[in-house]
Structure formats: C-alpha cells, structure tokens
Design an enzyme around this catalytic site. Sequence first.
Site, PDB file in Angstrom:
ATOM      1  N   ASP A 198       0.864  -1.187   0.000  1.00 43.06           N
ATOM      2  CA  ASP A 198       0.000   0.000   0.000  1.00 43.06           C
ATOM      3  C   ASP A 198       0.893   1.226   0.000  1.00 43.06           C
ATOM      4  OD1 ASP A 198      -2.104   2.010   1.248  1.00 43.06           O
ATOM      5  OD2 ASP A 198      -3.221   0.144   0.933  1.00 43.06           O
ATOM      6  N   HIS A 255      -3.896   6.442   3.872  1.00 42.39           N
ATOM      7  CA  HIS A 255      -4.599   5.244   3.386  1.00 42.39           C
ATOM      8  C   HIS A 255      -3.976   3.965   3.934  1.00 42.39           C
ATOM      9  CE1 HIS A 255      -5.553   2.136   0.284  1.00 42.39           C
ATOM     10  NE2 HIS A 255      -6.713   2.738   0.243  1.00 42.39           N
ATOM     11  N   ASN A 352     -13.428   0.387  -7.254  1.00 42.84           N
ATOM     12  CA  ASN A 352     -14.488   1.350  -6.926  1.00 42.84           C
ATOM     13  C   ASN A 352     -15.188   1.952  -8.127  1.00 42.84           C
ATOM     14  OD1 ASN A 352     -13.717   0.935  -4.326  1.00 42.84           O
ATOM     15  ND2 ASN A 352     -12.757   2.924  -4.035  1.00 42.84           N
ATOM     16  N   SER A 427     -11.188  -0.474  -0.634  1.00 38.70           N
ATOM     17  CA  SER A 427      -9.943  -0.415   0.141  1.00 38.70           C
ATOM     18  C   SER A 427     -10.176  -0.707   1.610  1.00 38.70           C
ATOM     19  CB  SER A 427      -9.330   0.991   0.055  1.00 38.70           C
ATOM     20  OG  SER A 427      -8.516   1.129  -1.061  1.00 38.70           O
TER      21      SER A 427
END
Length: 481
Positions: A198, A255, A352, A427
């Site tokens: 990530d 994130h 998404n 996510s």
Amino acid sequence: MIETLKRNLMKKNKIMPVLKIYVSLIVLIVILFSGCSKDLEMTDSITADNLTNADAVTVSKDGHKFVANEILVKFKEGTSTAARTVALSRVNGTVVEKILTHAMKNSGDNEGITLVKTPLAALDALSRIKGSAEIEFAEPNWIYTVDATSNDPYYTNGSLWGMYGDATSPANQYGSQAGEAWAAGHTGSSTVWIGIIDEGYMYTHEDLAGNAGKNPGEIAGDGVDNDGNGYIDDVYGWDFDGNNNTVFDGTSDDHGTHVAGTIGAVGGNSKGVAGVCWTVKLMNAKFLGKRGGTTANAIKAVDYFTDLKTRHGINLVATNNSWGGGGFSQALQDAIERANNAGILFIAAAGNNGADTETSTSYPSGYPNANIIAVASITNTGTLSSFSNYAATKVDLGAPGSGIYSCLPKSSKGKIVSGYGSYSGTSMATPHVTGAAALYASTHNGATASQIKSGILGSVIATSSLSGKCSTGGRLNVGGF
Ligand code: CA
Ligand code: CA
C-alpha cells in the site's frame, strides 16, 4: 485512441481557485474512468520519481493509466546481449532497471523483468517490440491507485459497525461479527504476520505500535543488509516508491495507516479503535506514493513478502492489497503466483467503479491465481456500496467498506500524531478480510493458505445484495474464527 494528460497547469500551490475547480473537473474524469478516488492528491505530483517528463502518464481508451514512456520487457532466458540490444534499438530503448528479485530466482527465473525507457509512446513501442523471437512478453508499466473514497461526513461518528455482528450488536448485524470471535477469546496471535502492500503506514501510531512487526533478520540503523534480502535496514518493511527504508513518510500515508488499523489495531487497550485481529505482526511494502504506484514497483513489493516469508520462516499468511487500476500484467500475475507458491494469500479490493467486472476485469483482484480473495464493499444496512465493483465469479465476498473508522496520521502543531477517521471504499472492505485471515490463522495452527481461504469463504452469511454479485453470494463472518 490514446490521450496523454497534460498536467503542466496542475501545480496545486500556484493555481487560482477558479482554476482549481477546473482542474478538479478534469481529475474527476480520471477518477470516473479509473475507479480510484484518492488521486485528487495526484494533481501536483503526477510525475514519477524516476522520470523527468512532467507529462509522464498516459490513459488508455478503457481508462487504465500507465507510464507514458516506459515498458516492461521479459526477455527469453538465454537471449544474448547483442540480441537484446537489437530488440531495444527498435524502440530506441534504454534499460532503467533490471528487476530480478530473490523470489524470482527462488522460483527458477534468472531472467527477471527489464524496465525500459523509450522516447516513443509506450503502446507504440510495445507494438514494435511484441512478437519478437527473443521476447517472452512486453507490457505497459501500469499505474495503480488506492481504492478508497474520501471521508464520508455522514459516517464520521466513531461507530465501528464493521466489527460487530448480530449477537454483539443487533443494530450492526452486517458487520464482520469480529465481536463474537473476540468474546470467545479469539483475538489473534503475535506469530501471525500480515504484509501491507500500500502506502506506508504509521507504525508509531498509538493503536498500531504494539502490532508493528520488525524484520527478524535486520538490525536497525547499522547501514548493513543483515539478512541479505537486498534491502538495507528494512526494519518495518521497504519503501519501493522512494526506494528507501523509511516506510512511513507522514500524513500522506493515511490510506496505508487506515488499512493497517482495520487489520490489526491493538484491541482492548482503551485507545482508539480495534482491528479485526487485536494481536498480529504487521509489515509494510510501500509502493503507492502520491502519484500512485507502478507495475514495476508492485512486483517488487509482492516479491518482498514472498522472500521475507521463505527467508525467515515466518508465518506470513496474507498480503492486503487495497489498490487497483491498470490492465492485465503477466509480470504482476507471475509475482502473485510466486506468493501463491509460498502459501501467501493475496487479498485484493474489487475496485471502486461501481461496475460489473466479470468481463471487464478489474486488476489485480481479477487475476485467476488460487491465492486471491477479491473483496466487494457493503454498507451497514447490508446493501452493496454504490461505489463497489462486483462480479459473479471474479469477486469472492462482501465486507464492511462504507463509513469505516480506523487509524490515521494527523498533523498537529508541526508534529505527526495519532488520529482516527472514517473512510469508505473497497480499500476499507479488503482489510476486514485480511484481518479475518490473520484471525483464522491464529486459531488454526498450521492452516495452509487454501485452508484459510476456504475457512473465510465457507463461513460467509448469505446476503441478498450480494447474490449473483460474487462467488459466495455472502458477506464476511468471522464469528466462528
Ligand atoms: Ca535487509
Ligand atoms: Ca541493518
């Protein structure tokens, strides 16, 4: 038709408010096509670290971004230097980097992947080089971005609905049922490791520090690659975006920190939140920077954990992959297969776009590797989140992803401090499942990757909004773990 995005105007600090709106509209188009969301921040930093061209991103007609003047080439093993030179000369190519990881060598691949810079447009270069006798495959250097949506003010109330279930909180029956597992005394194990692929994550966060894993073969700060994995002082992991050992770089690593908190924020410590797995060892392969991440770095990140597991014999059961974008990549699929062969699950966000991705595949969640678990997002009323992709066979299950409260790095008086906040996205759904994998492994000693996957997929609760939208037709249920 290929459109190169011109971003010369997109210097955030220099533009007028009206122009900002204009730029935002342009970026919104990129978001709609690419299914990413946090790349609002990419406007002022789209240039790749290892590139000098300010307009270095191209978008394909189906919306996938890739580095404009780079390609990834896999030469057939044994190709002579002269033949390589001839092949590269067809695209005026120069070698940026030869990627030959320990995981590749361990799998019998001594050729690796060559990252090539070319003055030609990448797709033009690929058409000139593909099909050559000395080349196994050649592909774009795709760009991946996080699969989170922005903060949702309607959910920023501190409710960890994703952690509860019908027994612990009837009002939150669509949560992961983690509360039920905790009530049974099942809260994880410090011998189970998870890899976070990530952004960086804030391993000093008050609710994460207790579960911050350290490379068992590395001595901090001595400037030596003690464990011989090719990375110096990779204590908490490696930053493949910045190519250094500083995996946490500040508030832009929100994130990654949020994802880490959902997997394994320390539970029962009277602070902040609790992850699905209260006790676990987290490590980090940062490859997403402000501009996103490339295939070249994604491969290295995946292989980092494959090598770490085999090198140190740690029980690294899964990686969390809350990112997506790009088209098909043989090189990335091969890296995921090396993880599969090392018994590491690759748990990935469905993406998404709010789309059916059964035929228009979303990567990396849509690769066919046996170790992949692809995760859609549901809301706290059990509906499929509006942003969530779905696919009858290429998505496996749903998990809480709308209005998820977790850890964040915050800036306060010039310092980075522990904070919390609510994000939404596939996510956020994905780390619920990754935490579930860790929890399952902690209560099933010696479970293989396929057994953990079966345990997760076999315990879902059938959910009408997911019927026909994923292979199990159900939502995550760790109550029995
Ligand atoms: Ca090392
Ligand atoms: Ca060291």
